[in-house]
Design a protein around this motif. Structure first.
Motif, mmCIF file in Angstrom:
data_model
loop_
_atom_site.group_PDB
_atom_site.id
_atom_site.type_symbol
_atom_site.label_atom_id
_atom_site.label_comp_id
_atom_site.label_asym_id
_atom_site.label_seq_id
_atom_site.Cartn_x
_atom_site.Cartn_y
_atom_site.Cartn_z
ATOM 1 N N PHE A 89 -6.730 1.909 5.071
ATOM 2 C CA PHE A 89 -7.206 3.128 5.722
ATOM 3 C C PHE A 89 -6.094 3.811 6.516
ATOM 4 O O PHE A 89 -6.032 5.044 6.571
ATOM 5 N N PHE A 90 -5.199 3.028 7.134
ATOM 6 C CA PHE A 90 -4.117 3.641 7.897
ATOM 7 C C PHE A 90 -3.147 4.351 6.960
ATOM 8 O O PHE A 90 -2.617 5.418 7.291
ATOM 9 N N THR A 91 -2.908 3.771 5.783
ATOM 10 C CA THR A 91 -2.055 4.441 4.802
ATOM 11 C C THR A 91 -2.706 5.723 4.311
ATOM 12 O O THR A 91 -2.052 6.772 4.176
ATOM 13 N N TYR A 121 0.808 -1.213 0.000
ATOM 14 C CA TYR A 121 0.000 0.000 0.000
ATOM 15 C C TYR A 121 0.845 1.269 0.000
ATOM 16 O O TYR A 121 0.461 2.285 -0.588
ATOM 17 N N CYS A 122 2.003 1.228 0.646
ATOM 18 C CA CYS A 122 2.762 2.455 0.893
ATOM 19 C C CYS A 122 3.722 2.837 -0.221
ATOM 20 O O CYS A 122 4.038 4.012 -0.381
ATOM 21 N N LEU A 137 -9.518 6.411 9.128
ATOM 22 C CA LEU A 137 -10.742 7.117 8.744
ATOM 23 C C LEU A 137 -10.880 8.438 9.493
ATOM 24 O O LEU A 137 -11.345 9.437 8.918
ATOM 25 N N CYS A 138 -10.502 8.459 10.761
ATOM 26 C CA CYS A 138 -10.575 9.705 11.528
ATOM 27 C C CYS A 138 -9.619 10.751 10.953
ATOM 28 O O CYS A 138 -9.964 11.946 10.862
ATOM 29 N N VAL A 140 -8.860 -1.116 14.740
ATOM 30 C CA VAL A 140 -8.420 0.134 15.374
ATOM 31 C C VAL A 140 -7.571 0.954 14.398
ATOM 32 O O VAL A 140 -7.732 2.180 14.292
ATOM 33 N N MET A 141 -6.670 0.298 13.664
ATOM 34 C CA MET A 141 -5.851 1.020 12.692
ATOM 35 C C MET A 141 -6.721 1.608 11.580
ATOM 36 O O MET A 141 -6.488 2.731 11.125
ATOM 37 N N GLY A 142 -7.738 0.858 11.140
ATOM 38 C CA GLY A 142 -8.648 1.384 10.136
ATOM 39 C C GLY A 142 -9.410 2.593 10.626
ATOM 40 O O GLY A 142 -9.593 3.567 9.889
ATOM 41 N N VAL A 143 -9.881 2.559 11.899
ATOM 42 C CA VAL A 143 -10.606 3.694 12.473
ATOM 43 C C VAL A 143 -9.685 4.905 12.575
ATOM 44 O O VAL A 143 -10.093 6.051 12.297
ATOM 45 N N MET A 144 -8.418 4.688 12.975
ATOM 46 C CA MET A 144 -7.453 5.794 13.035
ATOM 47 C C MET A 144 -7.289 6.431 11.655
ATOM 48 O O MET A 144 -7.230 7.664 11.522
#
Length: 494
Positions: A388-390, A318-319, A462-463, A456-460
């Motif tokens: 999402f974290f990326t 992803y990165c 998205l936020c 949790v990483m996905g929520v971070m």
């Protein structure tokens, strides 16, 4: 004499560059990374020697390693894809009263003697010291090391040829399919292991100092060097004579983005820049190929079930494109920064457009990773979590470089273009974004189940995306404070 004079002039040119002092930390960090990987290769060589000696009884350890020489050559080839080519150094040397043929020949010889060709000896030499010495002594170790070095020189010329052709037309990379596909067919279809058997005998020929092994390798090196010489000399002539492709190509318009106003116009500009200009287009397709490589690692379960290296491969999938592209954020605009500053209020929309385009490009690695998800080698939550974290913290961190980048990146520079160095901030932030997400995931798994850690990483992510307008505006305000300093740097490096 010409070779030594060219080496001296290159060292002096590097020291006289206005970016020499700014890249000092990057060189120090690069030296540390080289030392780390050299020690890591030594460790791998020692561990392989011990593992092959205890786990395989019908073959000597060096026979087993030599059966996998093609694997090391493929890894070396992939690592070399991002390196520069000799003709990128030839432009200032054309002012000398020396034939360009001799200059190009010296640069090709220099590329054969570069230090990177010796790097894999940190693995093979300790391995040979533990396995070859008892049969052939130090002479066998030395002969084997020279043979491996010659193989790396040949592989370097092969990689150089593909890099040169790729900069002209990315379709040349399709040559890899018949070549490496043919090697795979020879290895697996007859069920005889023809390729691994051939490399086993070749490696043993190096150890024994057989004339046929060294003469065959030297002949392959000279042949590949001559092909590089002929191809690069022709391309240099075309570029110096301004021989351009006059074929009218179909222009792509992204009209569906018009509905988004000025942000949509900048998104169109960003997409056209990537797919129409030589340097960004070559970079984009090259990193798509690397994404595909990481996705293949996941799909074929190279690291095994439940290995943490799968997290490493998924994150890098992803990165890799976003980090390398965003590490030069606003650097391409250095070519026309004076025009953009006439309406500096629109730079906020430009930064948003860049961020949106990189988020859209994340669809590519997500599609690639679906094969691994379907096969069950990685969970879907891992892929979505890293996506999402990326999109969130990783890209938000890399976008900070818009404030500090002041070095113009080329748009359509051909083979003889400038080589771009990394600044302190680029090197530091790229290193952080490639390592910190894995550390965060590891820390979360200490307190939570792996599935919940990915959530949790996905929520971070998205936020962070939800508040992107605020942190992009902060970047925009800080960029305007440094605009005169950055514009001076952009003008100096055009």
């Amino acid at each position: 004499m010409l070779f030594l004079d060219l080496r001296k002039n290159q060292r002096l040119a590097a020291r006289r560059s206005p970016m020499f002092d700014k890249n000092r930390f990057a060189r120090l960090l690069m030296g540390f990374m080289v030392a780390f990987w050299a020690a890591y290769l030594v460790f791998i060589g020692v561990m392989l020697a011990l593992a092959f000696r205890e786990g395989i009884t019908n073959l000597e350890p060096y026979h087993v390693l030599n059966k996998g020489l093609v694997i090391f050559l493929i890894i070396d080839f992939l690592l070399r894809l991002l390196q520069s080519t000799p003709v990128q150094d030839i432009r200032p040397l054309l002012l000398l009263p020396v034939p360009r043929r001799k200059v190009l020949s010296c640069l090709l010889i220099e590329s054969a003697l570069e230090g990177y060709n010796f790097f894999f000896l940190f693995l093979f030499t300790p391995f040979a010291l533990l396995t070859v010495t008892r049969f052939y002594g130090m002479a066998g170790v030395l002969s084997y090391s020279v043979g491996i070095w010659l193989l790396m020189v040949f592989n370097g010329y092969w990689s150089m040829l593909l890099r040169v052709l790729k900069r002209q037309r990315f379709a040349w990379m399709l040559l890899l399919i018949p070549i490496y596909g043919g090697l795979a067919l020879l290895e697996f279809l007859p069920e005889q292991g023809w390729v691994s058997t051939a490399t086993m005998y070749l490696g043993e020929g190096y150890i024994r100092g057989n004339l046929w092994a060294f003469s065959g390798t030297l002949a392959a090196i000279f042949l590949m060097g001559w092909v590089n010489y002929a191809v690069q000399l022709r391309l240099v002539r075309n570029e110096l004579s301004r021989a351009e492709d006059t074929e009218v190509k179909r222009l792509r318009e992204y009209r569906f983005l018009d509905r988004y106003g000025r942000v949509g116009e900048y998104m169109q500009l960003e997409l056209k820049m990537v797919f129409r200009n030589k340097a960004p287009r070559s970079q984009f397709w090259g990193f798509v190929l690397i994404m595909l490589m990481f996705a293949a690692i996941l799909s074929f379960n190279v690291y095994g079930e439940n290995s943490y290296m799968n997290n490493f491969a998924c994150l890098y999938c992803y990165c890799v494109l976003g980090l390398i592209t965003l590490s030069q954020v606003m650097a391409v605009e250095g070519n026309y920064i004076d025009g953009l500053m006439v309406h500096k209020e629109s730079l906020f929309d430009l930064m948003r457009a860049k961020y949106y385009v990189q988020c859209l490009f994340l669809v590519i690695p997500f599609v690639f990773s679906l094969a691994a998800v379907i096969k069950g080698t990685i969970p879907l939550l891992m892929s979505v979590g890293y996506l999402f974290f990326t999109m969130g913290p990783v890209f938000a961190t890399m976008m900070q470089l818009a404030v500090y980048n002041n070095k113009t990146a080329p748009l359509n520079t051909g083979l003889m273009g400038r080589k771009q160095g990394n600044s302190l901030y680029q090197t530091l932030l790229v290193s952080i974004c490639f390592t910190v997400p894995l550390l965060i995931n590891k820390l979360l798994t200490v307190f939570l189940p792996p599935e919940m850690a990915y959530i949790v990483m996905g929520v971070m992510g998205l936020c962070t995306f939800a508040v992107h307008k605020y942190w992009i505006r902060n970047i925009y305000v800080r960029f305007l404070r440094r605009r005169y300093h950055n514009m001076e740097g952009f003008r100096m490096t055009r």
